[in-house]
Enzyme design. Structure first.
Site, mmCIF file in Angstrom:
data_model
loop_
_atom_site.group_PDB
_atom_site.id
_atom_site.type_symbol
_atom_site.label_atom_id
_atom_site.label_comp_id
_atom_site.label_asym_id
_atom_site.label_seq_id
_atom_site.Cartn_x
_atom_site.Cartn_y
_atom_site.Cartn_z
ATOM 1 N N THR A 186 -8.711 11.709 -3.107
ATOM 2 C CA THR A 186 -7.381 11.240 -2.691
ATOM 3 C C THR A 186 -6.640 10.702 -3.913
ATOM 4 O O THR A 186 -7.273 10.195 -4.834
ATOM 5 C CB THR A 186 -7.569 10.112 -1.645
ATOM 6 O OG1 THR A 186 -8.042 10.697 -0.454
ATOM 7 C CG2 THR A 186 -6.288 9.339 -1.366
ATOM 8 N N ARG A 214 -6.916 14.794 12.838
ATOM 9 C CA ARG A 214 -7.349 13.467 12.366
ATOM 10 C C ARG A 214 -6.372 12.965 11.287
ATOM 11 O O ARG A 214 -6.015 13.690 10.375
ATOM 12 C CB ARG A 214 -8.763 13.561 11.803
ATOM 13 C CG ARG A 214 -9.317 12.235 11.262
ATOM 14 C CD ARG A 214 -9.115 12.094 9.761
ATOM 15 N NE ARG A 214 -9.746 10.899 9.220
ATOM 16 C CZ ARG A 214 -9.553 10.465 7.978
ATOM 17 N NH1 ARG A 214 -8.770 11.127 7.150
ATOM 18 N NH2 ARG A 214 -10.130 9.362 7.557
ATOM 19 N N VAL A 215 -5.958 11.721 11.414
ATOM 20 C CA VAL A 215 -5.098 11.113 10.396
ATOM 21 C C VAL A 215 -5.827 9.901 9.830
ATOM 22 O O VAL A 215 -6.403 9.116 10.592
ATOM 23 C CB VAL A 215 -3.736 10.699 10.995
ATOM 24 C CG1 VAL A 215 -2.890 9.961 9.959
ATOM 25 C CG2 VAL A 215 -2.989 11.928 11.515
ATOM 26 N N GLY A 216 -5.819 9.769 8.513
ATOM 27 C CA GLY A 216 -6.507 8.649 7.870
ATOM 28 C C GLY A 216 -5.570 7.497 7.568
ATOM 29 O O GLY A 216 -4.472 7.384 8.130
ATOM 30 N N ASP A 217 -6.002 6.642 6.651
ATOM 31 C CA ASP A 217 -5.236 5.430 6.328
ATOM 32 C C ASP A 217 -4.072 5.695 5.387
ATOM 33 O O ASP A 217 -3.099 4.929 5.378
ATOM 34 C CB ASP A 217 -6.168 4.410 5.663
ATOM 35 C CG ASP A 217 -6.784 4.961 4.367
ATOM 36 O OD1 ASP A 217 -7.221 6.128 4.364
ATOM 37 O OD2 ASP A 217 -6.817 4.232 3.358
ATOM 38 N N THR A 236 -8.168 4.092 -1.261
ATOM 39 C CA THR A 236 -8.909 5.344 -1.144
ATOM 40 C C THR A 236 -10.325 5.070 -0.650
ATOM 41 O O THR A 236 -10.936 4.091 -1.044
ATOM 42 C CB THR A 236 -8.961 6.115 -2.473
ATOM 43 O OG1 THR A 236 -9.853 7.228 -2.299
ATOM 44 C CG2 THR A 236 -9.453 5.266 -3.634
ATOM 45 N N GLY A 237 -10.792 5.944 0.236
ATOM 46 C CA GLY A 237 -12.140 5.786 0.765
ATOM 47 C C GLY A 237 -12.181 6.118 2.243
ATOM 48 O O GLY A 237 -11.367 6.924 2.718
ATOM 49 N N GLY A 239 -11.183 6.185 5.469
ATOM 50 C CA GLY A 239 -9.888 5.794 6.026
ATOM 51 C C GLY A 239 -9.978 4.966 7.296
ATOM 52 O O GLY A 239 -9.187 4.033 7.498
HETATM 53 N N1 ASP Z 1 -8.684 7.515 2.636
HETATM 54 C C1 ASP Z 1 -8.636 8.938 2.794
HETATM 55 C C2 ASP Z 1 -8.671 9.260 4.259
HETATM 56 O O1 ASP Z 1 -9.432 8.639 4.977
HETATM 57 C C3 ASP Z 1 -9.744 9.670 2.122
HETATM 58 C C4 ASP Z 1 -10.071 9.219 0.726
HETATM 59 O O2 ASP Z 1 -9.423 8.343 0.182
HETATM 60 O O3 ASP Z 1 -11.001 9.763 0.119
HETATM 61 O O4 ASP Z 1 -7.996 10.153 4.679
#
Ligand code: ASP
Length: 317
Positions: A186, A214-217, A236-237, A239
């Site tokens: 990301t 699916r929607v992340g953060d 990032t991580g 979500g």
């Molecule tokens: N945070 C992102 C998500 O969950 C993924 C990522 O940062 O690696 O969509």
């Protein structure tokens, strides 16, 4: 002027008049991986481009958008071209941008045909009455405001196809969640400009082999992306974890109401709230201080400011 590329050379008595941090995702390649040089070169190039623009007086908002575009166009990263794929083998992209001075924000989610989702997020912010548009509605809006669209195949790379196949095969024999690297890459940028304004932007393909829809953060204002007059944050991580704990907004609230430093507020979430391996964030405050904590094996990242700081890293040190 910042040096390129290098590590920190900094006069501790100087106060930054501009500052910048970028990330290319939490979770890292193994040490000694042949791709290391390519990641470092890309982060150096993007950080240097941002440093030049901030030095020349460009706005934080313009800079974070342009840097995230560069990272979206680079297939090393999980955003734009080279994004991870959903269970059906499609790229499905999320992005957000926020202007700290005005609290204006724009976000898009689940777009499949927009070449640079961060630019569409900015158009949502500036050219629609809304903060977030998703899926078909967002794509129709892209066409109506002239934001470039491409076929979904543009985003799909062989490397991500393989990662998808490996994950789908792994799930047949294991119910455990996917290990970190499958979601790394990301991208995000946060900046303080010479006028004292802050901005943040984040863009992602989300998680490898995610469910369609699916929607992340990243596009959720206050979860993965936030900026106000005090601080700008891009996360990032994992979500789902950043959404549950309202991480980006929480950093800003702790700074405002508990008078914590950017370092203390960011570390609180990364060390005390999130689980080990969940990820990290980048943050820059209105005084030009930066924090880049993470609890994953690594985080592709860079930080620069007007005092000459210019530092790109992948692992702890
Ligand atoms: N945070 C992102 C998500 O969950 C993924 C990522 O940062 O690696 O969509």
């Amino acid at each position: 002027m910042p040096k390129t590329p290098s590590t920190s050379v900094r006069n501790p008595f100087d106060k930054p008049v501009w500052a910048l941090a970028i990330h290319g995702g939490a979770g890292a390649i193994p040490k000694g991986d042949p791709a290391e040089a390519a990641y470092r070169a890309s982060l150096d190039r993007v950080l240097a481009a941002g440093a030049r623009r901030l030095e020349a007086g460009d706005s934080a908002l313009d800079v974070v958008e342009s840097l995230v575009r560069l990272l979206e166009d680079d297939e090393l990263f999980n955003a734009g071209k080279g994004a991870v794929l959903n269970e059906k083998g499609e790229a499905e992209l999320d992005a957000a941008i926020m202007d700290g001075a005005t609290l204006r924000a724009g976000a898009v989610a689940s777009v499949k045909t927009v070449k640079n989702p961060v630019t569409l997020a900015r158009a949502v912010m500036e050219r629609s009455p809304h903060v977030m548009l998703v899926a078909d509605g967002a794509e129709n809006f892209a066409s109506s405001v002239g934001v470039e669209r491409v076929p979904n195949a543009y985003f799909v790379t062989e490397r991500r196809r393989k990662q998808l196949q490996q994950e789908l095969a792994r799930r047949k024999t294991s119910a455990a969640p996917a290990p970190g690297p499958a979601r790394s890459g990301t991208v995000g940028a946060v900046a303080l400009d010479r006028s004292g304004h802050l901005a943040a932007a984040t863009s992602t393909g989300g998680m490898n082999a995610k469910m369609p829809g699916r929607v992340g953060d990243a596009p959720i204002i206050g979860a993965g992306t936030f900026a106000d007059e005090t601080v700008a944050i891009s996360c990032t991580g994992a979500g789902e974890q950043f959404m549950r704990h309202h991480v980006a907004g929480g950093v800003a609230l702790r700074m405002e109401h508990l008078q914590e430093t950017v370092d203390a507020a960011s570390s609180y979430y990364v060390r005390d709230v999130l689980a080990p391996g969940d990820g990290g964030l980048i943050a820059v405050d209105a005084r030009g201080n930066a924090a880049l904590p993470f609890n994953s094996p690594g985080m592709f990242r860079g930080v620069a400011d007007s005092t000459g700081r210019f530092d790109v890293r992948i692992w702890e040190n």
